[in-house]
Scaffold this motif. Structure first.
Motif, PDB file in Angstrom:
ATOM      1  N   ASN A  13      -6.789  -8.251   4.283  1.00 28.50           N
ATOM      2  CA  ASN A  13      -7.659  -8.266   3.095  1.00 28.50           C
ATOM      3  C   ASN A  13      -7.821  -6.872   2.484  1.00 28.50           C
ATOM      4  OD1 ASN A  13      -8.237 -11.094   3.257  1.00 28.50           O
ATOM      5  ND2 ASN A  13      -9.689 -10.652   4.916  1.00 28.50           N
ATOM      6  N   VAL A  14      -6.705  -6.173   2.361  1.00 27.60           N
ATOM      7  CA  VAL A  14      -6.692  -4.854   1.721  1.00 27.60           C
ATOM      8  C   VAL A  14      -5.920  -4.988   0.413  1.00 27.60           C
ATOM      9  CG1 VAL A  14      -6.041  -2.430   1.924  1.00 27.60           C
ATOM     10  CG2 VAL A  14      -6.746  -3.708   3.964  1.00 27.60           C
ATOM     11  N   PRO A  15      -6.602  -4.957  -0.738  1.00 26.93           N
ATOM     12  CA  PRO A  15      -5.922  -5.169  -2.024  1.00 26.93           C
ATOM     13  C   PRO A  15      -5.205  -3.902  -2.503  1.00 26.93           C
ATOM     14  CG  PRO A  15      -8.264  -4.844  -2.387  1.00 26.93           C
ATOM     15  CD  PRO A  15      -8.067  -4.800  -0.895  1.00 26.93           C
ATOM     16  N   PHE A  16      -3.927  -3.815  -2.234  1.00 33.38           N
ATOM     17  CA  PHE A  16      -3.145  -2.668  -2.690  1.00 33.38           C
ATOM     18  C   PHE A  16      -2.757  -2.855  -4.155  1.00 33.38           C
ATOM     19  CE2 PHE A  16      -2.280  -2.638   1.915  1.00 33.38           C
ATOM     20  CZ  PHE A  16      -2.658  -1.339   2.212  1.00 33.38           C
ATOM     21  N   VAL A  43       7.689   7.622   6.853  1.00 33.42           N
ATOM     22  CA  VAL A  43       7.024   7.417   8.139  1.00 33.42           C
ATOM     23  C   VAL A  43       5.524   7.596   7.940  1.00 33.42           C
ATOM     24  CG1 VAL A  43       7.354   9.835   8.785  1.00 33.42           C
ATOM     25  CG2 VAL A  43       6.956   8.130  10.572  1.00 33.42           C
ATOM     26  N   PHE A  44       4.735   6.825   8.694  1.00 33.68           N
ATOM     27  CA  PHE A  44       3.286   6.942   8.588  1.00 33.68           C
ATOM     28  C   PHE A  44       2.654   6.589   9.923  1.00 33.68           C
ATOM     29  CE2 PHE A  44       4.161   2.541   7.903  1.00 33.68           C
ATOM     30  CZ  PHE A  44       3.063   1.842   8.382  1.00 33.68           C
ATOM     31  N   GLY A  45       1.392   7.032  10.078  1.00 33.39           N
ATOM     32  CA  GLY A  45       0.692   6.756  11.327  1.00 33.39           C
ATOM     33  C   GLY A  45      -0.802   6.609  11.106  1.00 33.39           C
ATOM     34  N   LEU A  58      -5.159   3.391   5.041  1.00 32.72           N
ATOM     35  CA  LEU A  58      -3.870   3.479   4.360  1.00 32.72           C
ATOM     36  C   LEU A  58      -4.024   3.717   2.856  1.00 32.72           C
ATOM     37  CD1 LEU A  58      -0.853   3.453   4.653  1.00 32.72           C
ATOM     38  CD2 LEU A  58      -0.874   0.954   4.542  1.00 32.72           C
ATOM     39  N   LYS A  59      -4.998   3.073   2.212  1.00 32.48           N
ATOM     40  CA  LYS A  59      -5.198   3.285   0.780  1.00 32.48           C
ATOM     41  C   LYS A  59      -5.568   4.753   0.496  1.00 32.48           C
ATOM     42  CE  LYS A  59      -7.419   0.361  -1.820  1.00 32.48           C
ATOM     43  NZ  LYS A  59      -6.398  -0.087  -2.793  1.00 32.48           N
TER      44      LYS A  59
END
Length: 209
Positions: free
Chosen positions: A95-98, A111-113, A119-120
């Motif tokens: 439920n994260v509206p990107f 790459v991400f962590g 994240l937004k």
């Protein structure tokens, strides 16, 4: 008898063709070159005498390292189209509206962590500020909110839907890392019936017999 003098002529070499070839080669190298992906964990991978190159596509890499005394997990998957579909599916699940702009930025992310709840914020940062962002690592446990497992699952789904093939998995772990977290990642892969994966190592000469 007088010596015959040979008339001297200026030497002229047409360099047009050579310049064309040089510029073609330069254009080729510029278009095909890929920048080196910076490893946030600076992991010192173990050695191996087996030589197998890491593929440049159809690959998800799970990097495990220790930052500031804590184990961190980073994730990367090749293919901007695969990354686009994966973040859309993750956004729906958590439920994260990107926004379309954030989805596009993620499609360019190597790459991400960071966990989903950060994240937004991470994507909204300028590219040069992301390296200083305190990435807490991707959650990896056996609960229903297992984010690493879902990233892998949706990436595999996207790879099958877009390219009709199963996504290869590679684990890049620091050789100083403790075994339990490696075992946890392998367990996550096992829950998805993914028992074949690669371990990224440095090449070392085989011992003499």
């Amino acid at each position: 008898m007088p010596r015959v003098k040979v008339a001297r002529k200026s030497t002229f070499i047409d360099m047009t063709a050579m310049c064309d070839v040089a510029f073609l080669l330069l254009t080729f190298f510029i278009l095909t070159a890929k920048p080196k992906v910076d490893d946030p964990t600076k992991a010192e991978v173990p050695f191996s005498s087996k030589e197998k190159l890491v593929p440049e596509d159809n690959l998800a890499t799970i990097t495990i390292g220790n930052l500031n005394g804590q184990d961190r997990i980073f994730y990367s998957v090749t293919g901007s189209d695969v990354r686009t579909e994966a973040i859309k599916a993750m956004g729906q699940k958590y439920n994260v509206p990107f926004t379309p702009e954030e989805i596009y930025k993620f499609s360019l992310l190597e790459v991400f962590g960071v966990p989903m709840n950060q994240l937004k914020q991470f994507l909204d940062l300028p590219v040069d500020q992301r390296t200083t962002f305190p990435q807490a690592g991707i959650q990896a446990d056996t609960t229903a909110s297992n984010e690493l497992g879902n990233w892998i699952y949706f990436s595999r789904q996207a790879e099958r839907g877009l390219h009709d093939r199963d996504l290869d998995i590679a684990i890049k772990g620091d050789r100083r890392e403790q075994y339990p977290i490696i075992d946890e990642v392998i367990g996550i892969l096992g829950k998805q019936k993914k028992f074949k994966f690669d371990l990224i190592t440095d090449l070392r000469a085989a011992p003499k017999k």
